[in-house]
Write a protein that holds these residues in place. Structure first.
Motif, short mmCIF file in Angstrom:
data_model
loop_
_atom_site.label_atom_id
_atom_site.label_comp_id
_atom_site.label_asym_id
_atom_site.label_seq_id
_atom_site.Cartn_x
_atom_site.Cartn_y
_atom_site.Cartn_z
N LEU A 80 0.86 -1.22 0.08
CA LEU A 80 0.04 -0.04 -0.04
C LEU A 80 0.69 1.29 -0.05
CD1 LEU A 80 -2.98 -0.78 2.25
CD2 LEU A 80 -3.02 -0.05 -0.15
N LYS A 81 2.09 1.31 0.61
CA LYS A 81 2.90 2.66 0.69
C LYS A 81 3.88 2.56 -0.63
CE LYS A 81 2.93 3.32 5.41
NZ LYS A 81 3.27 2.45 6.52
N ARG A 82 4.66 1.52 -0.70
CA ARG A 82 5.63 1.40 -1.79
C ARG A 82 4.89 1.46 -3.24
NH1 ARG A 82 7.63 -4.26 -2.23
NH2 ARG A 82 6.05 -4.32 -3.52
N ASP A 83 3.79 0.75 -3.34
CA ASP A 83 3.34 0.81 -4.85
C ASP A 83 2.24 2.03 -5.35
OD1 ASP A 83 4.73 -1.52 -5.45
OD2 ASP A 83 3.32 -2.93 -4.83
N LEU A 84 2.35 3.03 -4.24
CA LEU A 84 1.37 4.12 -4.77
C LEU A 84 2.08 4.67 -5.76
CD1 LEU A 84 -0.44 5.65 -1.65
CD2 LEU A 84 -1.20 3.99 -3.51
N MET A 85 1.56 5.31 -6.91
CA MET A 85 2.18 5.96 -7.90
C MET A 85 2.83 5.12 -8.99
SD MET A 85 0.08 8.46 -7.71
CE MET A 85 0.50 9.22 -9.15
N GLN A 86 2.66 3.85 -8.80
CA GLN A 86 3.71 3.19 -9.68
C GLN A 86 2.61 2.78 -10.83
OE1 GLN A 86 6.66 1.67 -9.59
NE2 GLN A 86 6.85 3.32 -7.93
N GLN A 87 3.17 2.61 -12.01
CA GLN A 87 2.25 2.06 -13.12
C GLN A 87 1.71 0.60 -12.86
OE1 GLN A 87 2.83 4.40 -15.48
NE2 GLN A 87 0.98 3.45 -16.68
N VAL A 88 0.23 0.32 -12.94
CA VAL A 88 -0.42 -0.66 -12.70
C VAL A 88 0.06 -1.90 -13.73
CG1 VAL A 88 -2.37 -0.22 -14.27
CG2 VAL A 88 -2.69 -1.70 -12.24
N THR A 89 0.38 -1.44 -15.05
CA THR A 89 0.85 -2.67 -15.69
C THR A 89 1.97 -3.37 -15.27
OG1 THR A 89 1.39 -0.92 -17.31
CG2 THR A 89 -0.57 -2.21 -17.80
N ASN A 90 2.93 -2.39 -14.70
CA ASN A 90 4.36 -3.02 -14.11
C ASN A 90 3.85 -3.92 -13.03
OD1 ASN A 90 5.59 -1.51 -16.02
ND2 ASN A 90 6.01 0.15 -14.57
N LEU A 91 2.75 -3.84 -12.32
CA LEU A 91 2.65 -4.64 -11.02
C LEU A 91 1.60 -5.83 -11.44
CD1 LEU A 91 2.25 -1.69 -8.67
CD2 LEU A 91 4.09 -3.27 -8.76
N ILE A 92 0.66 -5.69 -12.42
CA ILE A 92 -0.19 -6.67 -12.70
C ILE A 92 0.22 -7.20 -14.13
CG2 ILE A 92 -2.66 -7.37 -13.11
CD1 ILE A 92 -3.43 -5.14 -11.61
N ARG A 93 1.07 -8.16 -14.19
CA ARG A 93 1.83 -8.31 -15.48
C ARG A 93 1.14 -9.62 -16.36
NH1 ARG A 93 6.69 -5.57 -14.95
NH2 ARG A 93 7.29 -6.51 -17.05
N ASP A 94 -0.06 -9.91 -15.95
CA ASP A 94 -0.61 -11.12 -16.55
C ASP A 94 -1.02 -10.62 -18.19
OD1 ASP A 94 -2.54 -13.79 -16.23
OD2 ASP A 94 -3.26 -12.52 -17.50
N PRO A 95 -0.44 -11.34 -19.20
CA PRO A 95 -0.77 -10.84 -20.49
C PRO A 95 -2.19 -10.55 -21.05
CG PRO A 95 0.60 -12.67 -20.37
CD PRO A 95 0.24 -12.27 -19.16
#
Ligand code: ADP
Length: 458
Positions: free
Chosen positions: A132-147
């Motif tokens: 919840l802290k580290r991933d805020l403002m991260q690109q969602v497609t970098n975190l959910i990588r399912d094709p």
């Protein structure tokens, strides 16, 4: 404003009068001007106090003074208080709203126009493995990588949802998430996620069930159709015809039993839970079982040693037909799977914790431990051919488990290959009471009728 003007005039007049008193006409004019300056100086001091208060960020109470500057300070203070209370109100509503979304069983992720995570609730964090802290403002497609998600995210239409494995999914415990992207103001997007593991499993089970039923019915139907064709086309001897007709009747019975068990299962699933208003003597249930078990043992041409308890004085609350059906299924399995000469013991006993237990113990082939957890699955059989040979449908233990669950009871299975099996149903104390003992004459005649399926099996 009129008071302000009047104050100004009074100051001038006071200055003029003082000048007049001190030095006649010339001094009166100086006094007039001095009065005007004195008023201006006093006014500037008041204005400076208000300005200082405003510059200091309106900390503390507004300077207490009369006149227009006092009113200005007062009005500014009131306007600021109203703003503050509106802001607090809006903040509280936002917190309430976020708290409500936090409690949602579904995942909610707010994405900005560049696809970065602005906010997400705990459910989404758990489902996708976000920090919840580290991933805020991260690109969602970098975190959910399912094709399939990447394709869905970059695609033009989001009208349909996409199903992907959850972050905690493993081959033995798969987790399926259904994702839905919903565009909103300024190019932002709302990502909603829902755990559909149970739904997907139910769908797989439904498909397997339909496939199993079709398979179970197709086999006897194919055999029947073959015999019909033979009878139609071949001139058979009378004894051959009789043999064929017997085999056809056997296949028809098999289908009848299967349909009966399916109907029993669907009735168990669709009917309300049995209450505690109807009481059946335990002895009656055992007596009926004994009759049917002996008949089945003879019909299968096996001579078993059958031992039945004759318990006195206990009654069981529930649906009598269901209880008889469950017990009969266990006893009929013991008879069907225990080879000739084996022994079967059916007992009732009270457990130290107040529960009551029916148990069916046999000296049959036993069951390997890996099969035991799956025995109550529909159509699960350890030995397919032995089950069919003896008229089994693969649904008996599924029915027993359902009946047990509906009566708050548990089904316990203990077995070892080569060492026989014990199947027990343990009923809660709330469904038991001491009742009158039942005479042998009664047990022979008035046992509750078993449900359709078991009547067919006997
Ligand atoms: P079926 O109609 O095949 O007997 P059940 O659901 O009643 O179906 O039982 C499931 C499987 O459990 C059976 O196919 C059989 O392999 C095994 N089983 C059940 N009861 C016994 C028993 N008393 N001894 C050995 N195996 C048993």
């Amino acid at each position: 404003m009129a008071w302000r003007f009047l104050g100004f005039l009074l100051c001038q007049l006071g200055g003029g009068l003082l000048g007049w008193w001190l030095g006649r006409e010339s001094a009166a004019l100086v006094g007039l001007v001095a009065g005007a300056f004195a008023w201006l100086a006093a006014d500037s001091v008041r204005a400076a106090a208000v300005l200082r208060w405003l510059r200091e960020g309106n900390q503390g109470a507004a300077p207490a003074m009369r006149g227009p500057w006092g009113e200005v300070a007062d009005r500014v203070q009131r306007a600021l208080r109203m703003r503050e209370s509106q802001a607090t109100d809006a903040q509280r509503r936002l917190q309430d709203f976020l708290a409500a979304i936090q409690q949602s069983p579904n995942g909610v992720v707010l994405l900005d126009a560049q696809g970065r995570i602005e906010w997400c609730n705990q459910t989404a964090a758990d489902q996708f493995g976000f920090d919840l802290k580290r991933d805020l403002m991260q690109q969602v497609t970098n975190l959910i990588r399912d094709p399939s998600f990447t394709a869905y995210y970059h695609g033009s239409s989001h009208a349909r949802e996409v199903v992907i494995p959850g972050s905690r999914s493993t081959p033995s415990l798969p987790v399926k998430l259904s994702l839905y992207l919903h565009p909103y103001g300024g190019g932002r997007r709302l990502l909603l996620s829902r755990d559909v593991t149970a739904l997907e499993q139910a769908e797989v089970m439904r498909r397997d069930f339909v496939a199993n039923v079709s398979h179970e019915i197709r086999t006897p139907l194919t055999v029947l159709a073959g015999f019909v064709e033979t009878l139609q086309n071949l001139p058979l001897e009378a004894n051959e015809r009789i043999r064929y007709l017997d085999l056809m009747a056997q296949q028809a019975r098999r289908m009848q039993t299967l349909v009966g068990d399916l109907l029993t299962l669907s009735r168990l699933e669709g009917s309300p839970l049995p209450g505690t208003g109807e009481w059946t003597p335990v002895a009656l249930l055992l007596a009926q079982c004994e009759q049917d078990a002996r008949a089945l043992s003879v019909a299968l041409g096996k001579s078993h040693e059958l031992r039945f308890d004759r318990p006195a004085g206990h009654e069981l609350a529930g649906a009598p037909g269901e209880l008889a059906s469950a017990l009969l299924n266990l006893v009929s399995n013991a008879v069907r799977y225990t080879p000739a000469g084996g022994s079967i013991e059916v007992a009732w006993r009270m457990l130290p914790d107040g529960r009551g237990e029916f148990s069916v113990r046999d000296t049959g082939p036993g069951i390997a431990p890996e099969h035991i957890p799956r025995l109550t699955e529909r159509f699960y059989r350890v030995d397919r051919s032995r089950s069919r040979e003896t008229g089994g449908t693969g649904l008996g233990l599924a029915i027993v488990k359902h009946v047990a669950q509906r009566h708050g009871a548990e089904l316990a299975i203990e077995s070892r290959p080569g060492a026989g099996s014990t199947f027990a149903i343990r009923f809660p104390a709330s469904r038991l009471r001491a009742g009158p003992s039942v005479s042998a004459a009664q047990t022979g005649t008035s046992a509750p009728p078993a449900t359709e399926s078991m009547a067919g099996q006997g």
